[in-house]
Design an enzyme around this catalytic site. Structure first.
Site, PDB file in Angstrom:
ATOM      1  N   ARG A  60     135.647  94.975 187.494  1.00 47.82           N
ATOM      2  CA  ARG A  60     137.121  93.989 186.933  1.00 47.82           C
ATOM      3  C   ARG A  60     138.048  94.227 188.289  1.00 47.82           C
ATOM      4  NH1 ARG A  60     140.943  94.441 181.580  1.00 47.82           N
ATOM      5  NH2 ARG A  60     141.752  92.587 181.836  1.00 47.82           N
ATOM      6  N   MET A  96     136.481  87.952 168.626  1.00 43.57           N
ATOM      7  CA  MET A  96     136.577  89.593 168.592  1.00 43.57           C
ATOM      8  C   MET A  96     137.664  90.183 167.917  1.00 43.57           C
ATOM      9  SD  MET A  96     133.833  90.727 171.473  1.00 43.57           S
ATOM     10  CE  MET A  96     133.714  92.199 170.964  1.00 43.57           C
ATOM     11  N   ARG A 106     143.630  93.749 173.635  1.00 44.82           N
ATOM     12  CA  ARG A 106     145.018  93.515 173.932  1.00 44.82           C
ATOM     13  C   ARG A 106     145.358  92.174 174.250  1.00 44.82           C
ATOM     14  NH1 ARG A 106     148.432  94.511 178.297  1.00 44.82           N
ATOM     15  NH2 ARG A 106     146.928  93.928 179.782  1.00 44.82           N
ATOM     16  N   LYS A 107     145.279  91.824 175.701  1.00 45.93           N
ATOM     17  CA  LYS A 107     145.451  90.345 175.953  1.00 45.93           C
ATOM     18  C   LYS A 107     144.382  89.717 176.434  1.00 45.93           C
ATOM     19  CE  LYS A 107     150.155  90.426 177.667  1.00 45.93           C
ATOM     20  NZ  LYS A 107     151.040  89.975 178.717  1.00 45.93           N
ATOM     21  N   TRP A 141     133.317  94.319 175.279  1.00 44.49           N
ATOM     22  CA  TRP A 141     133.052  92.773 175.258  1.00 44.49           C
ATOM     23  C   TRP A 141     131.700  92.653 175.784  1.00 44.49           C
ATOM     24  CZ3 TRP A 141     135.292  88.772 179.733  1.00 44.49           C
ATOM     25  CH2 TRP A 141     134.609  87.610 179.160  1.00 44.49           C
ATOM     26  N   PHE A 162     137.456  86.186 173.236  1.00 45.09           N
ATOM     27  CA  PHE A 162     138.366  87.452 172.858  1.00 45.09           C
ATOM     28  C   PHE A 162     139.122  87.080 171.543  1.00 45.09           C
ATOM     29  CE2 PHE A 162     142.805  88.777 172.773  1.00 45.09           C
ATOM     30  CZ  PHE A 162     142.477  90.166 173.213  1.00 45.09           C
ATOM     31  N   HIS A 179     130.655 104.864 181.249  1.00 43.87           N
ATOM     32  CA  HIS A 179     131.477 104.957 182.110  1.00 43.87           C
ATOM     33  C   HIS A 179     131.412 105.895 183.106  1.00 43.87           C
ATOM     34  CE1 HIS A 179     133.918 102.088 179.561  1.00 43.87           C
ATOM     35  NE2 HIS A 179     134.194 103.189 178.692  1.00 43.87           N
TER      36      HIS A 179
HETATM   37  P1  A3P Z   1     143.322  93.967 178.470  1.00 46.19           P
HETATM   38  O1  A3P Z   1     143.661  95.149 177.938  1.00 46.19           O
HETATM   39  O2  A3P Z   1     143.716  93.578 179.943  1.00 46.19           O
HETATM   40  O3  A3P Z   1     143.589  92.831 177.307  1.00 46.19           O
HETATM   41  P2  A3P Z   1     136.932  98.057 177.597  1.00 46.19           P
HETATM   42  O4  A3P Z   1     136.181  97.407 176.572  1.00 46.19           O
HETATM   43  O5  A3P Z   1     136.304  98.504 179.153  1.00 46.19           O
HETATM   44  O6  A3P Z   1     137.908  99.187 176.992  1.00 46.19           O
HETATM   45  O7  A3P Z   1     137.932  96.855 178.031  1.00 46.19           O
HETATM   46  C1  A3P Z   1     139.094  96.669 177.482  1.00 46.19           C
HETATM   47  C2  A3P Z   1     139.525  95.361 178.194  1.00 46.19           C
HETATM   48  O8  A3P Z   1     138.668  94.109 177.854  1.00 46.19           O
HETATM   49  C3  A3P Z   1     140.942  94.686 177.499  1.00 46.19           C
HETATM   50  O9  A3P Z   1     141.698  94.275 178.364  1.00 46.19           O
HETATM   51  C4  A3P Z   1     140.424  93.780 176.425  1.00 46.19           C
HETATM   52  O10 A3P Z   1     141.620  93.014 175.698  1.00 46.19           O
HETATM   53  C5  A3P Z   1     139.546  93.139 177.118  1.00 46.19           C
HETATM   54  N1  A3P Z   1     138.626  92.479 176.092  1.00 46.19           N
HETATM   55  C6  A3P Z   1     137.994  92.850 175.099  1.00 46.19           C
HETATM   56  N2  A3P Z   1     137.122  91.957 174.414  1.00 46.19           N
HETATM   57  C7  A3P Z   1     137.248  90.959 175.115  1.00 46.19           C
HETATM   58  C8  A3P Z   1     136.776  89.591 174.972  1.00 46.19           C
HETATM   59  N3  A3P Z   1     136.018  89.082 173.945  1.00 46.19           N
HETATM   60  N4  A3P Z   1     136.947  88.519 175.939  1.00 46.19           N
HETATM   61  C9  A3P Z   1     137.891  88.932 177.006  1.00 46.19           C
HETATM   62  N5  A3P Z   1     138.407  90.146 177.124  1.00 46.19           N
HETATM   63  C10 A3P Z   1     137.996  91.294 176.063  1.00 46.19           C
END
Ligand code: A3P
Length: 315
Positions: A152, A254, A271-272, A71, A251, A130
């Site tokens: 986070r 995307m 996911r959420k 994100w 979210f 990371h």
């Molecule tokens: P959840 O699994 O809690 O839904 P990363 O990109 O570091 O792998 O992180 C993934 C997390 O960011 C996931 O969290 C994903 O749903 C969330 N995420 C991805 N895109 C997002 C957006 N546009 N807004 C908010 N959360 C987002």
């Protein structure tokens, strides 16, 4: 399709098929005491990373897995493009350069030759990682380029990583949440310990070229969050750019485009996208254990204040 995306899809999908043949014990390798996914990286690549030549205008995005890296990266790419005002032709050239150099979505991914090839990318390069700070090229931490660190809260990060671990074919699955929770608490996961990584980043909290931002503050007020990011990187945008980018990187937006932007990986990644989903999985004892661990490792630091543990993590 935006910069680097086709390569992301290609890289992830080829790993999906190749890893069907890999046994769980071979899915991770250890480098200097920390685990990494074999499908994406190698000790040779992590060794070669020392040779990466950092440019002063590189835009570095760092953070533990599942803190919202994809994100943040999308937001920053949009902010950077709006500031640079690339023409369509320039944009195509940038995408092609990333394709030609076979770039991967994380600094630590790919073959050892990747850092030599990165020299051929046009500025400004947006680099996501990371890795723990001590594994980054030293010039980054000396302030050669600006670094934006994404934080986070540990409970949502743990839950997000749990689902990711169990859905990604390139990572070994856990038989239960309880088994996974122990691994998270002990740092026995890819990219090691969440807590150790934050203890290290806390040393840089007052560094003038390093800024920390949290997933939760971006969720609460994405426009304000993006304005802070733009000010930090000295990007100049119009008010309407911020509103357009907030809409494009929500979210929902995307997730809806994820088949096109992330292929199969999209269903696993988006996911959420909320704050507080840890409440579905944490037991009372696990809550207490996490509260203690957070307090003991980083509880009294400035970085902990930024995470607002008491707001987002108290049962
Ligand atoms: P959840 O699994 O809690 O839904 P990363 O990109 O570091 O792998 O992180 C993934 C997390 O960011 C996931 O969290 C994903 O749903 C969330 N995420 C991805 N895109 C997002 C957006 N546009 N807004 C908010 N959360 C987002």
């Amino acid at each position: 399709m935006s910069r680097n995306r086709e390569r992301v899809i290609e890289a992830v999908e080829s790993c999906f098929s190749e890893n069907e043949k890999t046994s769980p014990e071979d899915m991770l390798f250890s480098y200097k005491g920390i685990l990494y996914p074999t499908a994406f990286s190698s000790p040779e690549t992590l060794e070669a990373l020392k040779s990466l030549e950092i440019r002063s205008d590189d835009v570095i995005l760092a953070g533990y897995p599942k803190t919202g890296t994809n994100w943040l990266e999308e937001m920053v790419r949009e902010l950077e493009s709006a500031d640079a005002k690339y023409t369509e032709e320039e944009m195509k050239e940038r995408i092609n350069a990333e394709k030609e150099q076979q770039m991967f979505p994380r600094l630590e991914f790919g073959d050892p030759g990747i850092y030599e090839r990165m020299k051929k990318l046009p500025s400004r390069r947006i680099i996501s990682t990371h890795l723990h700070p001590h594994l980054l090229p030293f010039s980054i931490l000396q302030g050669k380029a600006k670094v934006l660190v994404l934080l986070r809260n540990p409970k949502d990060t743990a839950v997000s990583y749990y689902h990711f671990y169990n859905n990604m074919p390139v990572l070994p699955s856990f038989a239960s949440w309880d088994e996974y929770f122990a691994a998270f608490m002990n740092g026995k996961l890819a990219w090691g310990s969440y807590f150790d990584q934050l203890v290290e980043w806390n040393q840089y909290i007052d560094h003038e070229k390093i800024m920390m931002i949290s997933y939760e503050e971006l969720k609460e007020n994405p426009i304000l969050g993006m304005k802070k990011i733009a000010a930090f990187f000295e990007f100049s945008l119009d008010e309407e750019d911020f509103h357009r980018i907030a809409k494009k990187t929500s979210f929902q937006a995307m997730k809806e485009k994820s088949k096109e932007t992330h292929g199969k990986f999209g269903d696993i990644l988006f996911r959420k996208g909320i704050v507080g989903s840890w409440r579905d999985l944490f037991s009372k004892a696990q809550n207490e254990e996490m509260d203690r661990k957070f307090e003991d490792s980083i509880g009294r630091t400035k970085l902990a204040a930024k995470i607002k543990y008491n707001v987002y993590c108290k049962a």
